[in-house]
Design an enzyme around this catalytic site. Structure first.
Site, short mmCIF file in Angstrom:
data_model
loop_
_atom_site.label_atom_id
_atom_site.label_comp_id
_atom_site.label_asym_id
_atom_site.label_seq_id
_atom_site.Cartn_x
_atom_site.Cartn_y
_atom_site.Cartn_z
N GLU A 121 0.80 -1.26 0.04
CA GLU A 121 0.12 0.00 0.15
C GLU A 121 0.78 1.35 -0.04
O GLU A 121 1.93 1.27 0.54
CB GLU A 121 -0.98 -0.08 1.09
N CYS A 134 3.46 8.40 1.03
CA CYS A 134 3.88 7.44 2.18
C CYS A 134 3.95 6.31 1.26
O CYS A 134 3.20 5.48 0.82
CB CYS A 134 2.71 7.50 3.25
N CYS A 141 5.74 -6.85 7.73
CA CYS A 141 6.55 -6.22 8.69
C CYS A 141 6.77 -7.19 9.65
O CYS A 141 5.78 -7.99 9.98
CB CYS A 141 6.52 -4.88 9.08
N CYS A 145 5.11 -4.27 16.16
CA CYS A 145 4.68 -3.07 17.15
C CYS A 145 3.18 -3.54 17.30
O CYS A 145 2.63 -3.82 16.41
CB CYS A 145 4.88 -1.72 16.36
N CYS A 148 0.00 -1.62 15.58
CA CYS A 148 0.37 -1.40 14.19
C CYS A 148 -0.51 -2.75 13.27
O CYS A 148 0.09 -3.81 13.58
CB CYS A 148 1.83 -1.37 13.78
N GLY A 191 6.35 -1.88 6.44
CA GLY A 191 7.76 -2.12 6.75
C GLY A 191 8.44 -1.31 7.50
O GLY A 191 8.29 -0.30 7.77
N SER A 223 11.63 6.62 8.43
CA SER A 223 10.75 6.48 10.09
C SER A 223 11.27 5.11 10.23
O SER A 223 11.16 3.95 9.67
CB SER A 223 9.30 6.70 10.12
N SER A 246 10.46 6.31 15.91
CA SER A 246 9.12 5.89 16.21
C SER A 246 9.43 5.36 17.90
O SER A 246 9.84 4.55 18.15
CB SER A 246 8.64 4.56 15.43
N ASN A 248 7.17 6.34 21.01
CA ASN A 248 5.61 5.56 21.32
C ASN A 248 5.64 4.98 22.86
O ASN A 248 4.73 4.39 23.25
CB ASN A 248 5.40 4.20 20.43
N ASN A 322 -5.19 6.04 16.01
CA ASN A 322 -6.54 5.64 15.12
C ASN A 322 -7.25 4.56 15.63
O ASN A 322 -6.71 3.52 15.43
CB ASN A 322 -6.02 5.66 13.77
N CYS A 364 -1.78 6.19 9.89
CA CYS A 364 -0.43 5.67 10.51
C CYS A 364 -0.97 4.38 11.11
O CYS A 364 -1.84 4.29 11.86
CB CYS A 364 0.15 6.73 11.46
S1 SF4 Z 1 5.05 0.35 13.13
FE1 SF4 Z 1 6.54 0.30 11.34
S2 SF4 Z 1 8.02 -1.25 12.21
FE2 SF4 Z 1 6.16 -1.22 13.45
S3 SF4 Z 1 5.17 -3.23 12.76
FE3 SF4 Z 1 4.27 -1.52 11.79
S4 SF4 Z 1 5.32 -1.18 9.89
FE4 SF4 Z 1 6.57 -2.52 11.05
#
Ligand code: SF4
Length: 383
Positions: A121, A134, A141, A145, A148, A191, A223, A246, A248, A322, A364
């Site tokens: 995407e 983006c 990935c 995280c 995500c 990724g 990032s 990142s 967080n 989100n 995001c």
């Molecule tokens: S935030 Fe980025 S590094 Fe973390 S799982 Fe999602 S895509 Fe991968």
């Protein structure tokens, strides 16, 4: 010869073509020489592909007709195929792109382009005077995280340099009628860019080359979840984008929970690498902080974040969570503002960034092939 044999042979010949998208001037010069041409022909091809955006050899009128014909049978320029477009109320377009996969040549990052087809995407965000694209660097990935959706896919495969460059060219081409003068790119799609280092850097060299796609390094951001060896390598690159981390979380204990990569590269090491990172005079580090309601959005978290990043030339982007399929809450507006105010009061540059394209899952942490799960407002399927 049966029609089947004929088709197989044709497919075989096509597979043997050399993929040119993503190649550097040096690689294209070497390719030209491999055809018995002078090296400068490679640089002409480089200019035609990236500066003139010509993806059909027949249109490369800066090359002799015989060479154009030969390229047509021995090489290819493969842009990702737009499989779906979803347009948000705010103008953001989320693209689902199909990557062809198998090819015959090394990509510019040195990896063989022999991967399976994949779907990724890319998000196009128009603004008043610019567009931001983006870009994904991997299909899926592996970093896992907790906030995500991409992480739920696991790693499907690395993208080649050409597939990374191709996303930008496809998005620009699809919006050619309404482009603004400035293009920003953010490597924040699917990724972890620094876990596909060679292909990402090879793609950036083309994207940021004033003689190619000509995006300013000031308008390009990579990032990372905090892959220390990658940060250290990036610091030595002659051509590099801005760096965003990142973050967080405000402590190791908290970060371990949402970003397991923190167990390998804990905060003290990550921040030490940030301190050493050679910033250009115009540059600041960016720390992204997804505010997960009830988890990392307390005033005490804000004070800890201020202590972590306080000595750095940096800014903090606060990104309210989100709502998705994951078990976190949207933080409330008063708490978001209090968090930002605490940072600012402690001398830390801080902004609240609301993700765009939320209604089409382009925001995001939401890039995870959601169209397979929920029928969103699809527009103009690719022909
Ligand atoms: S935030 Fe980025 S590094 Fe973390 S799982 Fe999602 S895509 Fe991968």
């Amino acid at each position: 010869m049966t029609p089947e044999t004929n088709r197989e042979e044709t497919a075989g010949k096509k597979a043997a073509r050399v993929e040119l998208l993503g190649k550097s001037p040096e690689e294209l010069a070497a390719f030209a020489e491999s055809l018995g041409e002078r090296a400068y022909r490679g640089r002409q091809i480089y200019h035609a592909i990236y500066a003139e955006r010509k993806f059909d050899f027949a249109a490369m009128t800066n090359l002799p007709a015989a060479l154009r014909e030969r390229l047509g049978s021995e090489a290819q320029i493969t842009l990702p195929e737009i499989q779906r477009r979803y347009r948000s109320e705010d103008g953001t377009v989320r693209y689902v792109l199909r990557l062809a996969g198998a090819g015959s040549s090394d990509n510019a990052g040195g990896a063989r382009r022999s991967e399976a087809p994949a779907t990724i995407e890319t998000v196009f965000m128009p603004e008043e005077n610019r567009q931001t694209i983006c870009v994904s660097t991997q299909a899926g990935c592996a970093v896992d995280c907790g906030f995500c959706l991409t992480a739920t896919l696991g790693l499907i495969r690395n993208l080649t340099a050409g597939e990374i460059v191709g996303q930008v060219l496809a998005a620009l081409g699809d919006n050619a009628a309404a482009l603004k003068p400035q293009t920003n790119i953010v490597l924040m799609g699917q990724g972890e860019p620094l876990l596909n280092y060679d292909a990402v850097v090879a793609a950036l060299r083309v994207l940021l080359d004033p003689g190619a796609i000509a995006i300013s390094p000031k308008h390009a951001t990579l990032s990372t979840s905090g892959i220390l060896p990658g940060i250290e390598r990036l610091a030595c690159e002659r051509v590099r984008p801005k760096l965003a981390i990142s973050l967080n979380a405000s402590s190791d204990e908290q970060r371990d929970q949402v970003m397991p990569i923190n167990r390998k590269y804990p905060l003290a090491d990550l921040l030490a690498a940030c301190k050493k990172y050679p910033l250009r005079p115009w540059e600041r580090l960016t720390f992204e902080y997804v505010l997960l309601g009830g988890f990392n959005d307390s005033p005490e978290d804000a004070r800890r974040v201020a202590r972590l990043v306080g000595g750095l030339k940096a800014k903090v982007n606060l990104i309210p969570w989100n709502p998705g399929e994951l078990p976190y809450e949207k933080p409330d507006a008063a708490r978001i503002e209090e968090f930002r105010r605490i940072l600012v009061d402690k001398g830390v540059l801080a902004f609240v960034r609301y993700s765009r394209g939320q209604d089409v899952m382009a925001a995001c942490g939401q890039l995870a092939l959601a169209e397979t799960k929920a029928p969103l407002a699809q527009i103009s399927p690719a022909p």
